[in-house]
Write a protein that holds these residues in place. Structure first.
Motif, PDB file in Angstrom:
ATOM      1  N   SER A  19       0.838  -1.194   0.000  1.00  0.00           N
ATOM      2  CA  SER A  19       0.000   0.000   0.000  1.00  0.00           C
ATOM      3  C   SER A  19       0.873   1.245   0.000  1.00  0.00           C
ATOM      4  CB  SER A  19      -0.890   0.005   1.233  1.00  0.00           C
ATOM      5  OG  SER A  19      -0.191   0.537   2.334  1.00  0.00           O
ATOM      6  N   CYS A  20       0.210   2.406  -0.144  1.00  0.00           N
ATOM      7  CA  CYS A  20       0.971   3.646  -0.210  1.00  0.00           C
ATOM      8  C   CYS A  20       1.274   4.160   1.171  1.00  0.00           C
ATOM      9  CB  CYS A  20       0.191   4.695  -0.973  1.00  0.00           C
ATOM     10  SG  CYS A  20      -1.135   5.398  -0.007  1.00  0.00           S
ATOM     11  N   CYS A  23      -3.277   4.064   4.404  1.00  0.00           N
ATOM     12  CA  CYS A  23      -4.161   3.299   5.275  1.00  0.00           C
ATOM     13  C   CYS A  23      -3.449   2.898   6.553  1.00  0.00           C
ATOM     14  CB  CYS A  23      -4.660   2.057   4.560  1.00  0.00           C
ATOM     15  SG  CYS A  23      -5.805   2.454   3.254  1.00  0.00           S
ATOM     16  N   GLY A  85      -9.085  -0.163   2.811  1.00  0.00           N
ATOM     17  CA  GLY A  85      -8.698   0.712   1.709  1.00  0.00           C
ATOM     18  C   GLY A  85      -9.200   0.232   0.361  1.00  0.00           C
ATOM     19  N   ASN A  86      -9.360   1.185  -0.536  1.00  0.00           N
ATOM     20  CA  ASN A  86      -9.847   0.861  -1.874  1.00  0.00           C
ATOM     21  C   ASN A  86      -8.907  -0.053  -2.627  1.00  0.00           C
ATOM     22  OD1 ASN A  86     -12.121   2.305  -1.658  1.00  0.00           O
ATOM     23  ND2 ASN A  86     -11.366   4.134  -2.734  1.00  0.00           N
ATOM     24  N   CYS A  87      -7.582   0.150  -2.468  1.00  0.00           N
ATOM     25  CA  CYS A  87      -6.687  -0.564  -3.369  1.00  0.00           C
ATOM     26  C   CYS A  87      -6.647  -2.047  -3.034  1.00  0.00           C
ATOM     27  CB  CYS A  87      -5.305   0.083  -3.396  1.00  0.00           C
ATOM     28  SG  CYS A  87      -4.414   0.064  -1.873  1.00  0.00           S
ATOM     29  N   CYS A 117     -10.044   5.952   0.672  1.00  0.00           N
ATOM     30  CA  CYS A 117      -8.661   6.010   0.203  1.00  0.00           C
ATOM     31  C   CYS A 117      -7.961   7.183   0.845  1.00  0.00           C
ATOM     32  CB  CYS A 117      -8.624   6.112  -1.314  1.00  0.00           C
ATOM     33  SG  CYS A 117      -6.960   6.087  -1.997  1.00  0.00           S
ATOM     34  N   PRO A 118      -7.556   7.114   2.069  1.00  0.00           N
ATOM     35  CA  PRO A 118      -7.772   6.024   3.024  1.00  0.00           C
ATOM     36  C   PRO A 118      -9.080   6.198   3.796  1.00  0.00           C
ATOM     37  CG  PRO A 118      -6.344   7.661   3.987  1.00  0.00           C
ATOM     38  CD  PRO A 118      -6.677   8.152   2.622  1.00  0.00           C
TER      39      PRO A 118
HETATM   40  S1  SF4 Z   1      -6.465   2.679  -0.303  1.00  0.00           S
HETATM   41 FE1  SF4 Z   1      -5.521   4.596  -0.912  1.00  0.00          FE
HETATM   42  S2  SF4 Z   1      -4.601   5.366   0.959  1.00  0.00           S
HETATM   43 FE2  SF4 Z   1      -5.036   3.202   1.308  1.00  0.00          FE
HETATM   44  S3  SF4 Z   1      -3.151   2.188   0.775  1.00  0.00           S
HETATM   45 FE3  SF4 Z   1      -4.433   2.180  -1.053  1.00  0.00          FE
HETATM   46  S4  SF4 Z   1      -3.815   3.966  -2.199  1.00  0.00           S
HETATM   47 FE4  SF4 Z   1      -3.025   4.221  -0.110  1.00  0.00          FE
END
Ligand code: SF4
Lengths: 142, 330
Positions: A19-20, A23, A85-87, A117-118
């Motif tokens: 993930s980025c 989250c 989270g969406n991803c 997100c998040p």
């Molecule tokens: S859902 Fe959005 S904020 Fe959460 S890890 Fe994925 S990209 Fe990042």
């Protein structure tokens, strides 16, 4: 025993599958004094062997696929999987990226999705509370 | 025969009570730490809920483990930390098995839980657990010096005041508070010894800042990493009981007063009063040495911790021994 055994004691293992980090920070926010999930008996543990809930963030990159499966198999039953989270749920901003194996539910059964997100910490706490209900229902069925 | 049965029954009762007290103290500790961090914290019965849940979980034995060793060590850890309570004066009463063991035995048996933890971790075959076990053993080697110095100094004091009795026996040590046997220099020495045994507590209990063997965020709970379900519950209880046992040891060595001998209390109530007073003393020792310290500190590295115990605390206790020696010889 049976019903209610998991009430007020839920240990969570957090796994980041690429993930980025957005989250992940929201999950940490749930532990801070403002939200304090420990008052519900929710605790972040350091080993999947101790966990009742797998909290998964990220869209599952190619490198993380085996690790994800391994962590899933290492977690003792009964367990629930929560995707934050969406991803993790759909691929999100990483949708159709060249090195994705996910989303998570292509690889392991997912019980609860938290969109956003998040997502906000309240939503994550709500998801874990739903995980309670699900674990209890699973125990009751046995 | 009857006597033996009586002894067995009272030991069993004491073990159950001690387990209960240890878990309640653990709950209070978690609550207090949360409060100090401006959180609400879990309810005080949280340890009971956690253990009940752990007993319902699957008990996994990893493929790389040696099953009998891996499975037996949590039981050994819990049993040894409970058994040691039979030799330490508990709840204001003389120790149940006080004729069968003394301070030296207690120090050795108190080592067993940490050893069992390390052996179980090595037997699990996980590399995280291996690192944790090595750290645990290094830590153990560095704080054991301190405890032996404390034991020797106290035994020296008591061997002079009661030459005919066994100076290491708890019946001798608790017969008089050590503080009354010494003059000015010895008093200072006893204070240093008291402080150094309090400083050992975090390492003995596996609490911050010395929870190096089970560091959650760096080596994934270290020695505990492969344990789940029932085994984890046993280790959790062993941990809680070990804190209680070490705190009662400190109380027996340095704070052996009973409420009933300090103020006038009716005969029937004296036992209850002593029991409650003992709990207060144990809690104060736990608060000063472990709860407060772990709420305000961060984890040390293993070399820092070992250096702290081998150099600072060990020298502190040696200084205490020296002062007591000066007091005795002058
Ligand atoms: S859902 Fe959005 S904020 Fe959460 S890890 Fe994925 S990209 Fe990042």
């Amino acid at each position: 025993m049976g019903l209610g055994a998991f009430k007020r004691s839920l240990w969570v293992f957090h796994l980041n599958t690429g993930s980025c980090n957005g989250c992940d920070i929201e999950i940490i926010a749930a532990l801070t004094p403002r939200y304090d999930v420990e008052r519900f008996g929710i605790k972040l543990v350091g080993s999947p062997r101790h966990a009742d809930v797998l909290l998964i963030t990220g869209p599952v990159t190619r490198m993380m696929k085996d690790r994800l499966l391994r962590v899933y198999n290492q977690t003792p039953d009964p367990k629930v999987v929560v995707v934050v989270g969406n991803c993790g749920a759909t691929g999100g901003v990483f949708y159709e990226s060249y090195n994705l194996e996910g989303p998570v539910d292509r690889l392991i059964p997912v019980d609860i999705y938290v969109p956003g997100c998040p997502p906000r910490p309240e939503a994550i706490i709500d998801a874990i509370a739903k995980a309670w209900a699900k674990l209890e229902a699973m125990e009751a069925k046995k | 025969m009857i006597e033996l049965l009586y002894l067995a029954a009272s030991s069993f009762l004491l073990i159950c009570v001690a387990l209960f007290i240890a878990l309640v103290f653990n709950g209070i500790e978690r609550k207090l730490i949360a409060r100090m961090q401006a959180r609400i914290g879990p309810p005080i019965i949280q340890p009971f809920i956690d253990i009940k849940k752990l007993f319902m979980k699957e008990n996994i034995v990893p493929d790389s483990a040696i099953p009998w060793l891996f499975n037996s060590m949590p039981a050994v850890a819990l049993a040894s930390s409970l058994i040691v309570l039979l030799y330490i004066p508990f709840a204001g009463m003389p120790a149940l098995l006080q004729n069968y063991g003394d301070l030296i035995l207690v120090l050795y048996v108190l080592l067993l839980p940490s050893l069992a933890l390390a052996i179980g971790a090595f037997a699990s075959g996980s590399s995280f657990a291996g690192i944790g076990a090595q750290r645990e053993v290094v830590l153990m080697m560095s704080y054991e010096f301190v405890l032996s110095v404390v034991a020797i100094s106290l035994a020296w004091l008591f061997s002079l005041c009661c030459p005919q009795a066994n100076a290491f026996a708890f019946s001798t040590i608790t017969s008089k508070p050590a503080w009354l046997l010494v003059g000015g220099a010895g008093f200072l020495g006893l204070i240093l010894l008291f402080i150094s045994s309090l400083a050992v507590m975090p390492a003995k209990a596996g609490k911050l800042p010395a929870d190096i063997g089970e560091a959650k965020t760096e080596i994934a709970e270290g020695v505990l990493v492969e344990y789940s379900g029932r085994n984890l519950a046993l280790l959790y209880m062993a941990q809680a009981v070990r804190v209680l046992a070490f705190a009662s040891l400190i109380v027996a060595l340095f704070l052996p007063w009973n409420l009933s001998s300090l103020i006038a209390i009716p005969e029937q109530l004296s036992m209850l009063a002593d029991f409650l007073f003992f709990l207060v003393k144990v809690f104060m020792v736990m608060f000063a040495s472990s709860i407060f310290v772990s709420a305000v500190t961060a984890r040390l590295k293993v070399d820092q911790a070992a250096r702290f115990y081998i150099i600072v605390v060990f020298l502190l206790s040696l200084l205490g021994l020296l002062l007591i020696g000066i007091d005795i010889l002058m």
